[in-house]
Design a protein around this motif. Structure first.
Motif, short mmCIF file in Angstrom:
data_model
loop_
_atom_site.label_atom_id
_atom_site.label_comp_id
_atom_site.label_asym_id
_atom_site.label_seq_id
_atom_site.Cartn_x
_atom_site.Cartn_y
_atom_site.Cartn_z
N MET A 86 0.86 -1.18 0.00
CA MET A 86 0.00 0.00 0.00
C MET A 86 0.90 1.24 0.00
SD MET A 86 -2.79 -1.63 -0.07
CE MET A 86 -3.72 -0.13 -0.36
N SER A 87 0.78 2.04 -1.05
CA SER A 87 1.69 3.18 -1.20
C SER A 87 1.02 4.29 -1.98
CB SER A 87 2.94 2.70 -1.96
OG SER A 87 3.65 3.81 -2.45
N VAL A 130 -0.50 -0.40 -4.60
CA VAL A 130 -1.83 0.18 -4.72
C VAL A 130 -1.95 1.39 -3.80
CG1 VAL A 130 -4.31 -0.21 -4.39
CG2 VAL A 130 -2.89 -2.04 -5.34
N ILE A 132 -4.86 4.42 -2.46
CA ILE A 132 -6.31 4.63 -2.41
C ILE A 132 -6.69 6.06 -2.77
CG2 ILE A 132 -6.67 2.74 -0.78
CD1 ILE A 132 -7.25 4.93 1.37
N GLY A 133 -5.73 6.88 -3.17
CA GLY A 133 -6.08 8.23 -3.60
C GLY A 133 -4.91 9.17 -3.49
N TYR A 135 -3.55 11.57 -1.75
CA TYR A 135 -3.35 12.27 -0.48
C TYR A 135 -2.48 11.33 0.33
CZ TYR A 135 -7.25 9.11 -0.07
OH TYR A 135 -8.04 8.00 -0.20
N LEU A 137 -1.44 9.38 3.80
CA LEU A 137 -1.86 8.90 5.11
C LEU A 137 -0.61 8.64 5.94
CD1 LEU A 137 -4.42 6.28 3.81
CD2 LEU A 137 -4.94 8.55 4.68
N ALA A 143 -5.45 2.27 4.37
CA ALA A 143 -5.54 1.93 2.95
C ALA A 143 -5.74 0.42 2.77
CB ALA A 143 -4.27 2.40 2.22
CL1 6GU Z 1 -1.77 3.09 0.17
N1 6GU Z 1 -0.57 4.65 1.91
C1 6GU Z 1 -0.33 5.83 2.47
N2 6GU Z 1 0.55 5.91 3.47
N3 6GU Z 1 -0.91 6.94 2.08
C2 6GU Z 1 -1.78 6.83 1.08
C3 6GU Z 1 -2.09 5.63 0.46
C4 6GU Z 1 -1.45 4.53 0.91
N4 6GU Z 1 -2.99 5.85 -0.51
C5 6GU Z 1 -3.23 7.14 -0.47
N5 6GU Z 1 -2.50 7.75 0.47
#
Ligand code: 6GU
Length: 233
Positions: A86-87, A130, A132-133, A135, A137, A143
């Motif tokens: 997840m990135s 993958v 999720i948008g 921005y 996190l 995610a």
């Molecule tokens: Cl998958 N990880 C992080 N750290 N931030 C994110 C993300 C994933 N997808 C969107 N922002």
């Protein structure tokens, strides 16, 4: 489907998968989600899983060894279809990607923290990244929960109404039409008459038209925005 999630903060995920639809999916044997604490795979006496970046710079980097040891232990038990990292710079999650990934049997999802993982993890251990948008996190756990939820709810038998996953927003390239429930009138605000008519074909036509109107207004980028108006001509 089995999903193994690798995290340095496993408690963040435990409560999420222990409730509601996701819990029922697991009780029914349709999905199995196992969260692994990467610290348990550290060989360091302080159970460290991160270290300073070579070349300097702010922020810690997740080390390859605990991640490799955890993935190897899992792969010794079963074959995995994908190892997903997840990135925020991964492929953007959308409904077609969720649909495709929901058909696999076994998935590993790696959650990043700090400044991310040692690049060699991405080069040698991960098969797909993958996001999720657009921005950032503070960690990949949210995610991973989003991705897992989007897959599990698509598995046959997870949702009570067999058709409801198919009629979701985005499945046909359209956003969902509005829905109402009782009372039929509240403070003078009325439910559209057609929904109370009992006329199934008219209701279906109205819902499709509403979905189309909303898609054109709100999400003109979706493929459904270009489709023909129901009952037109
Ligand atoms: Cl998958 N990880 C992080 N750290 N931030 C994110 C993300 C994933 N997808 C969107 N922002």
């Amino acid at each position: 489907m089995r999903i193994d999630i690798l995290s340095v903060v496993p408690r963040l995920l435990d409560s999420w998968f222990g409730e509601s639809i996701l819990q029922r999916a697991q009780q029914k044997g349709l999905a199995e989600v196992v969260v692994h604490d990467l610290r348990a795979y550290s060989t360091d006496k302080h159970k460290r899983v991160d270290d300073y970046a070579f070349g300097g710079g702010a922020g810690m980097v997740m080390q390859i060894e605990p991640i490799d040891r955890c993935i190897s232990a899992l792969k010794a038990e079963r074959a995995y279809d994908e190892v997903i990292y997840m990135s925020p710079d991964g492929e953007r999650l959308d409904q077609p990607l969720a649909n495709r990934l929901s058909t696999v049997n076994n998935l590993i999802i790696l959650c990043g923290h700090y400044k991310g993982v040692d690049e060699r993890v991405r080069e040698h251990l991960v098969t797909r990244e993958v996001s999720i948008g657009d921005y950032v996190l503070s960690g990949g756990e949210l995610a991973a929960a989003v991705l897992s939820d989007s897959l599990i709810r698509l598995l046959p038998g997870v949702l009570n109404d067999e058709t409801s996953a198919l009629s979701d927003s985005f499945q046909d390239g359209l956003v969902a039409p509005p829905v109402y429930t009782r009372p039929a009138e509240y403070k003078g605000w009325k439910v559209p008459d057609v929904l109370l008519s009992g006329h199934e074909a008219r209701i279906e036509a109205w819902r499709h038209e509403q979905a189309l109107v909303r898609t054109r207004e709100r999400r003109p980028d979706l493929p459904g925005a270009a489709s023909e108006t129901f009952g037109e001509g």
